[in-house]
Scaffold this motif. Structure first.
Motif, PDB file in Angstrom:
ATOM      1  N   GLY A 125      -5.078  17.182   9.973  1.00  0.00           N
ATOM      2  CA  GLY A 125      -3.847  16.802   9.238  1.00  0.00           C
ATOM      3  C   GLY A 125      -4.155  15.677   8.243  1.00  0.00           C
ATOM      4  O   GLY A 125      -3.293  15.023   7.628  1.00  0.00           O
ATOM      5  N   VAL A 126      -5.576  15.464   8.136  1.00  0.00           N
ATOM      6  CA  VAL A 126      -6.017  14.451   7.210  1.00  0.00           C
ATOM      7  C   VAL A 126      -6.278  14.934   5.790  1.00  0.00           C
ATOM      8  O   VAL A 126      -6.996  15.942   5.834  1.00  0.00           O
ATOM      9  CB  VAL A 126      -7.237  13.587   7.960  1.00  0.00           C
ATOM     10  N   GLU A 179      -2.332   9.261   6.924  1.00  0.00           N
ATOM     11  CA  GLU A 179      -2.862  10.447   6.990  1.00  0.00           C
ATOM     12  C   GLU A 179      -3.769  10.868   5.529  1.00  0.00           C
ATOM     13  O   GLU A 179      -4.279  11.778   5.537  1.00  0.00           O
ATOM     14  CB  GLU A 179      -1.803  11.449   6.815  1.00  0.00           C
ATOM     15  N   ILE A 180      -3.745   9.882   4.643  1.00  0.00           N
ATOM     16  CA  ILE A 180      -4.560  10.122   3.485  1.00  0.00           C
ATOM     17  C   ILE A 180      -5.460   8.729   3.466  1.00  0.00           C
ATOM     18  O   ILE A 180      -5.237   7.609   3.357  1.00  0.00           O
ATOM     19  CB  ILE A 180      -3.775   9.996   2.229  1.00  0.00           C
ATOM     20  N   VAL A 203       0.674  -1.285  -0.027  1.00  0.00           N
ATOM     21  CA  VAL A 203       0.025   0.053  -0.055  1.00  0.00           C
ATOM     22  C   VAL A 203       0.773   1.283  -0.134  1.00  0.00           C
ATOM     23  O   VAL A 203       1.920   1.233   0.633  1.00  0.00           O
ATOM     24  CB  VAL A 203      -0.968   0.147   0.968  1.00  0.00           C
ATOM     25  N   PRO A 204       0.486   2.367  -0.705  1.00  0.00           N
ATOM     26  CA  PRO A 204       1.329   3.678  -0.816  1.00  0.00           C
ATOM     27  C   PRO A 204       1.563   4.202   0.641  1.00  0.00           C
ATOM     28  O   PRO A 204       0.528   3.895   1.450  1.00  0.00           O
ATOM     29  CB  PRO A 204       0.695   4.254  -1.753  1.00  0.00           C
ATOM     30  N   ASP A 205       2.630   4.290   0.907  1.00  0.00           N
ATOM     31  CA  ASP A 205       3.247   4.953   2.270  1.00  0.00           C
ATOM     32  C   ASP A 205       2.060   6.158   2.544  1.00  0.00           C
ATOM     33  O   ASP A 205       1.676   6.992   1.924  1.00  0.00           O
ATOM     34  CB  ASP A 205       4.441   5.477   2.237  1.00  0.00           C
ATOM     35  N   GLY A 206       1.397   6.411   3.767  1.00  0.00           N
ATOM     36  CA  GLY A 206       0.775   7.054   4.298  1.00  0.00           C
ATOM     37  C   GLY A 206      -0.962   6.756   3.701  1.00  0.00           C
ATOM     38  O   GLY A 206      -1.857   7.662   4.250  1.00  0.00           O
ATOM     39  N   PHE A 207      -1.298   6.117   2.804  1.00  0.00           N
ATOM     40  CA  PHE A 207      -2.519   5.954   2.278  1.00  0.00           C
ATOM     41  C   PHE A 207      -3.387   4.674   3.111  1.00  0.00           C
ATOM     42  O   PHE A 207      -2.654   3.820   3.488  1.00  0.00           O
ATOM     43  CB  PHE A 207      -2.425   5.301   0.812  1.00  0.00           C
ATOM     44  N   ARG A 208      -4.566   4.975   3.270  1.00  0.00           N
ATOM     45  CA  ARG A 208      -5.464   3.889   3.878  1.00  0.00           C
ATOM     46  C   ARG A 208      -6.889   3.763   3.313  1.00  0.00           C
ATOM     47  O   ARG A 208      -7.415   4.673   2.926  1.00  0.00           O
ATOM     48  CB  ARG A 208      -5.585   3.769   5.514  1.00  0.00           C
TER      49      ARG A 208
END
Length: 384
Positions: free
Chosen positions: A248-249, A220-221, A180-185
């Motif tokens: 910060g989201v 955060e994303i 998964v791309p860093d910071g993505f969920r």
């Protein structure tokens, strides 16, 4: 007669197995060109092509019935209509003369079914399995898969099949899902057909709470499914920006933008500081969403197709390839995106209408295969 019946039955069997929704089963589709080439008449080749395509897309009648709340009749009609391009191309290019001439004809058929206009309904394309057979090979893997498909139509097909089986076993033994791309969920939802249709303040607040919970678990994303926000309006934008203030989201979510000709199926990006349309869908679902005949008749309505527009977008300093729902079932959107060197793939969908079918599983399998082929991280978000 018996030979033809066996070929047709095998085509249906392999079509059903390859497109069962299990990513490692995709290479079974490489049997189709061998069956097509083994036909001894054009009519048998037509039935082989039809059997493969109809078996692969067998979830369509039920999906259409779910979408329109009807019986299976309209779905069956659309199912057969959707197969016409695939069957017509493979029937027209079949020849009884063996050799590389026939092989090149199959290669042409595969190319035609990968790009518009035929590629608009180019489901179940065997090239999708390239990422299972040649993970990480990128464009070289795509070329190797194309060459293997062509080889399967020649007398060398047993050797080609053995080689493909070897790659398949090696890949299965070391298989890993894309990162998964860093910071993505991504967030999967189970809101059924109400998602995108319930535009109430309560629904928006429920989604906001879901996003904040997800962000609290890391990431955060946050990515929400297709149509999650419903109609994109200034009021919806203001509510979300105020809700994200100080968190910060950032959010990527599906929505619809109304215009005088119809609407755009889009992804929007939202943060406390800004909100804008991130991506406009290149290929909405034909018939149920994309209805080009309305324009030909001087009528408005339906989703617009932005065909070759915005293959990649910039988000949070990264170049990403967005794929909305139907774009995950056909070949050219992802290949067009990969030409621009994205750093990751964001795939969303709203599959409430696929209940009782494997359509969403097939979408996921296809997207995973493409992500593995090009070595790109992948984040998904689906509603069921």
């Amino acid at each position: 007669m018996v030979r033809g019946a066996v070929l047709i039955a095998l085509a249906a069997l392999f079509g059903a197995l390859a497109w069962s929704g299990h990513v490692l089963a995709l290479p079974v589709a490489f049997a189709f060109p061998a069956l097509w080439a083994s036909a001894r008449s054009r009519i048998v080749a037509a039935f082989v092509s039809a059997a493969y395509f109809l078996a692969a897309s067998r979830g369509l009648p039920q999906g259409v019935a779910n979408f329109y709340g009807s019986d299976l009749g309209p779905g069956l009609l659309l199912w057969f209509a959707a197969s016409l391009s695939f069957v017509a191309v493979h029937t027209a290019l079949w020849t009884k003369r063996p050799g590389w001439g026939r092989a090149m004809r199959f290669g042409l058929a595969a190319a035609l079914m990968a790009v518009p206009p035929f590629g608009i309904v180019g489901w179940a394309h065997p090239l999708t399995a390239a990422g299972v057979l040649f993970p990480g090979w990128g464009w070289w893997g795509l070329a190797a898969a194309a060459a293997s498909l062509i080889a399967m139509t020649t007398k060398a097909w047993p050797a080609a099949a053995i080689a493909l089986a070897s790659f398949w076993l090696w890949s299965a033994a070391s298989w890993a899902t894309p990162s998964v791309p860093d910071g993505f969920r991504g967030v999967d939802l189970g809101m059924g057909q109400s998602l995108g249709r319930d535009n109430s303040l309560e629904r928006q607040r429920d989604l906001i709470a879901t996003v904040m919970r997800t962000a609290g678990q890391g990431g955060e994303i946050v990515v929400l499914p297709e149509s999650a926000l419903g109609f994109w309006t200034p009021s919806v934008e203001r509510l979300w920006r105020e809700s994200l203030s100080g968190s910060g989201v950032s959010l990527i979510a599906g929505a619809a933008v109304i215009n005088p000709q119809g609407y755009d199926n889009v992804l929007v990006e939202i943060s406390a500081d800004d909100a804008s349309i991130l991506y406009r869908e290149r290929m909405p679902v034909p018939v149920s969403m994309w209805q080009p005949w309305r324009g030909w008749l001087g009528q408005d309505g339906g989703a617009r197709a932005h065909l070759f527009a915005n293959p990649v977008v910039e988000f949070a300093g990264r170049r990403i390839a967005p794929l909305i729902c139907y774009e995950q079932l056909v070949v050219w959107p992802v290949l067009q995106s990969m030409l621009y060197g994205p750093e990751g793939i964001v795939a969303v969908g709203n599959g409430w209408w696929t209940t009782g079918t494997s359509i969403v599983a097939i979408q996921n399998a296809s997207t995973i295969a493409w992500a593995r082929l090009f070595g790109r991280p992948l984040v998904t978000a689906f509603n069921r």
